[in-house]
Write an enzyme that holds these catalytic residues in place. Structure first.
Site, PDB file in Angstrom:
ATOM      1  N   GLU A  66     -28.582 -20.860 -25.246  1.00  0.00           N
ATOM      2  CA  GLU A  66     -27.355 -21.619 -25.509  1.00  0.00           C
ATOM      3  C   GLU A  66     -26.162 -20.700 -25.758  1.00  0.00           C
ATOM      4  O   GLU A  66     -25.142 -21.102 -26.309  1.00  0.00           O
ATOM      5  CB  GLU A  66     -27.587 -22.560 -26.691  1.00  0.00           C
ATOM      6  CG  GLU A  66     -28.710 -23.570 -26.453  1.00  0.00           C
ATOM      7  CD  GLU A  66     -28.286 -24.821 -25.683  1.00  0.00           C
ATOM      8  OE1 GLU A  66     -27.217 -25.370 -25.947  1.00  0.00           O
ATOM      9  OE2 GLU A  66     -29.068 -25.256 -24.793  1.00  0.00           O
TER      10      GLU A  66
ATOM     11  N   CYS B  12     -16.999 -24.048 -31.570  1.00  0.00           N
ATOM     12  CA  CYS B  12     -17.676 -24.419 -30.312  1.00  0.00           C
ATOM     13  C   CYS B  12     -16.737 -24.233 -29.135  1.00  0.00           C
ATOM     14  O   CYS B  12     -17.175 -23.984 -28.014  1.00  0.00           O
ATOM     15  CB  CYS B  12     -18.059 -25.898 -30.300  1.00  0.00           C
ATOM     16  SG  CYS B  12     -19.250 -26.364 -31.527  1.00  0.00           S
TER      17      CYS B  12
ATOM     18  N   HIS C 136     -27.104 -25.934 -33.110  1.00  0.00           N
ATOM     19  CA  HIS C 136     -26.808 -24.525 -32.798  1.00  0.00           C
ATOM     20  C   HIS C 136     -26.591 -23.800 -34.122  1.00  0.00           C
ATOM     21  O   HIS C 136     -26.108 -24.397 -35.090  1.00  0.00           O
ATOM     22  CB  HIS C 136     -25.515 -24.386 -31.979  1.00  0.00           C
ATOM     23  CG  HIS C 136     -25.605 -24.891 -30.575  1.00  0.00           C
ATOM     24  ND1 HIS C 136     -24.653 -25.699 -29.996  1.00  0.00           N
ATOM     25  CD2 HIS C 136     -26.533 -24.671 -29.613  1.00  0.00           C
ATOM     26  CE1 HIS C 136     -24.981 -25.965 -28.746  1.00  0.00           C
ATOM     27  NE2 HIS C 136     -26.131 -25.362 -28.489  1.00  0.00           N
TER      28      HIS C 136
HETATM   29  O1  SUG Z   1     -24.172 -29.320 -26.316  1.00  0.00           O
HETATM   30  N1  SUG Z   1     -21.991 -32.011 -26.954  1.00  0.00           N
HETATM   31  C1  SUG Z   1     -22.243 -30.575 -26.962  1.00  0.00           C
HETATM   32  C2  SUG Z   1     -21.572 -29.925 -28.146  1.00  0.00           C
HETATM   33  C3  SUG Z   1     -21.655 -28.437 -28.098  1.00  0.00           C
HETATM   34  C4  SUG Z   1     -21.197 -27.788 -29.352  1.00  0.00           C
HETATM   35  N2  SUG Z   1     -21.287 -26.389 -29.236  1.00  0.00           N
HETATM   36  C5  SUG Z   1     -21.582 -25.518 -30.241  1.00  0.00           C
HETATM   37  N3  SUG Z   1     -22.109 -25.891 -31.354  1.00  0.00           N
HETATM   38  N4  SUG Z   1     -21.370 -24.282 -30.013  1.00  0.00           N
HETATM   39  C6  SUG Z   1     -23.747 -30.279 -26.968  1.00  0.00           C
HETATM   40  O2  SUG Z   1     -24.474 -31.006 -27.651  1.00  0.00           O
HETATM   41  C7  SUG Z   1     -22.018 -34.232 -26.021  1.00  0.00           C
HETATM   42  C8  SUG Z   1     -21.691 -34.907 -24.704  1.00  0.00           C
HETATM   43  C9  SUG Z   1     -21.752 -36.384 -24.793  1.00  0.00           C
HETATM   44  O3  SUG Z   1     -22.568 -36.923 -25.536  1.00  0.00           O
HETATM   45  O4  SUG Z   1     -20.953 -37.056 -24.090  1.00  0.00           O
HETATM   46  C10 SUG Z   1     -22.259 -32.740 -25.896  1.00  0.00           C
HETATM   47  O5  SUG Z   1     -22.671 -32.275 -24.849  1.00  0.00           O
END
Ligand code: SUG
Length: 446
Positions: free
Chosen positions: A176, A370, A252
């Site tokens: 990730e 993020c 994460h």
């Molecule tokens: O991968 N949300 C992302 C958020 C990523 C956050 N990144 C970090 N913590 N670095 C994920 O879960 C949600 C999309 C949706 O539900 O429409 C989403 O992909």
């Protein structure tokens, strides 16, 4: 004599299809907001405002462009055929979740775009990049191809920059990116310690693992990246995330810890073996003492840490200390707001808190940290990269006008099959590659 270096932050510009599809099991906000109506224009403007504010404070701020969405080539690869319009209509009818996945603007969360190692740490003294395979979620697993292209276009000089392919796209190598990677150092230009935090040990069914929500990053993946980047044992530390934290919605590590220079700011429940982690970093950190700021559960319960995204903040070096750039939600949750006041009064290394409104992204589980990918660059490396993606007053004006001209201010799940949305998106992205001087990075441009 170490060379001078800075930390540049590359934020993902939110795409035209930003929507709430509830695609990320284990990410509490994504599930809570499923099918809410989004506002892509506001989301993009919130992100640009954050970038501009940080650039105005003197930080080097870059931009990574959104990807082409809905991604028709992915749907063709899954057997849909006909015109773009026919494909969108068919997938909307048979499989709306698949349509949401190929329409997600999730590449905005560039902390997941790649893992980046500073040249002061790597064997060949180049900056190394590995795009994350993001194979834990289908909608994210389709990002790495374009991410790789964009990174190669921006950091093209092979004398300074080395690019690797994403790891094999299977769960044992789930990766990730920088969301599970933190660099600790005396100063950015000096050799540092790269901390890789994993959720699961691949190939060992007996190792502790979360039981409710999936662990997305494996030790096997983290080790492979350290090998690819040429980080020897003096420059890499591996630590397991606390499975209980993953089960509480910490999908994460950057939802529960953030580091900068010699400071590691983290929640008591972040790591499985905290003492060992601190000892491993301290043994390798040269020229500075590790300052561990541990937030106790009694001050900030884990649930409040997840709801506020306190740890998904950017911790940035400033002239007189460090700034913690937090999401606005941190001032809305009493335990967290109180904690921040106490932190500022404590006389520790964090001397300022700056609040950012990134609510559109937060509703999908993406806070300030993020939204950014950190790249440590020496002065000569900064000079060698492509400068068209660096934030300036005029680029900010240009991009704001571009968003105002092209973005919608409401988007529901039903809108994702609208062929006009695909056209709007392609027209806007074609113009964007011109604004950023990136060349033809999208499939539709070929
Ligand atoms: O991968 N949300 C992302 C958020 C990523 C956050 N990144 C970090 N913590 N670095 C994920 O879960 C949600 C999309 C949706 O539900 O429409 C989403 O992909």
């Amino acid at each position: 004599m170490p060379k001078h270096a800075i930390e540049a932050n590359f934020d993902g510009l939110v795409g035209l299809t930003h929507n709430y599809a509830g695609l990320s099991w284990g990410n509490v906000a994504s599930k809570a907001n499923v099918s809410a109506v989004s506002n892509p224009k506001q989301a993009a403007l919130q992100g640009l405002a954050k970038m501009k504010q940080l650039a105005d404070r003197g930080y080097v701020q870059g931009i990574l462009p959104p990807h082409e969405r809905p991604h028709i080539p992915t749907l063709k690869g899954l057997g849909y055929n006909g015109s773009d319009e026919q494909i969108l209509a068919a997938v909307a009818r048979d499989n709306p979740v698949l349509l949401s996945a190929v329409a997600s603007a999730s590449c905005m969360w560039t902390a997941n775009a790649a893992t980046v190692s500073a040249s002061a740490d790597t064997h060949d003294h180049r900056v190394h990049f590995t795009p994350a395979n993001l194979n834990a979620k289908f909608h994210r697993s389709i990002e790495h191809v374009v991410t790789g292209r964009v990174l190669r276009a921006i950091f093209s000089d092979e004398a300074y920059f080395a690019h690797h392919h994403a790891l094999p796209p299977v769960s044992q190598f789930g990766d990730e990116g920088a969301a599970n990677h933190t660099r600790l150092c005396a100063s950015h230009g000096e050799p540092g310690v790269e901390l890789f935090v994993y959720g699961d040990v691949a190939f060992d069914d007996e190792a502790p693992a979360p039981t409710r929500f999936p662990a997305r990053q494996t030790l096997e993946a983290s080790r492979a990246i350290a090998r690819l980047h040429g980080l020897d044992d003096n420059h890499a530390v591996f630590a397991q995330q606390n499975p209980a934290a993953i089960d509480a919605g910490v999908f994460h590590n950057d939802v529960i810890a953030v580091g900068n220079a010699n400071v590691l700011f983290y929640h008591q429940q972040a790591f499985l073996d905290e003492d060992r982690l601190l000892a491993d970093i301290s043994a390798r950190l040269k020229g500075a003492q590790l300052e561990a700021i541990r937030v106790p559960e009694a001050d900030v319960p884990l649930a409040d840490a997840v709801a506020s995204y306190l740890f998904n903040s950017q911790l940035l070096s400033a002239a007189d200390g460090m700034v913690l750039a937090v999401p606005a939600e941190c001032r809305e949750i009493p335990s967290v707001s109180r904690y921040l006041d106490g932190l500022l009064a404590s006389g520790g290394p964090i001397t300022a808190v700056e609040v950012f409104d990134v609510k559109q992204s937060m509703r999908n589980g993406g806070g300030p940290a993020c939204l950014r990918l950190r790249v440590v660059l020496r002065d000569d490396e900064l000079k060698a990269m492509h400068h068209g993606v660096l934030m300036t007053d005029s680029l900010y004006q240009h991009l704001t006008a571009w968003v105002q001209a092209h973005y919608r201010d409401r988007l529901s799940q039903d809108d994702l099959s609208d062929p006009m949305l695909l056209d709007e998106s392609r027209r806007a992205l074609d113009e964007l590659t011109g604004i950023l001087g990136l060349g033809m990075i999208y499939d539709f441009q070929h």
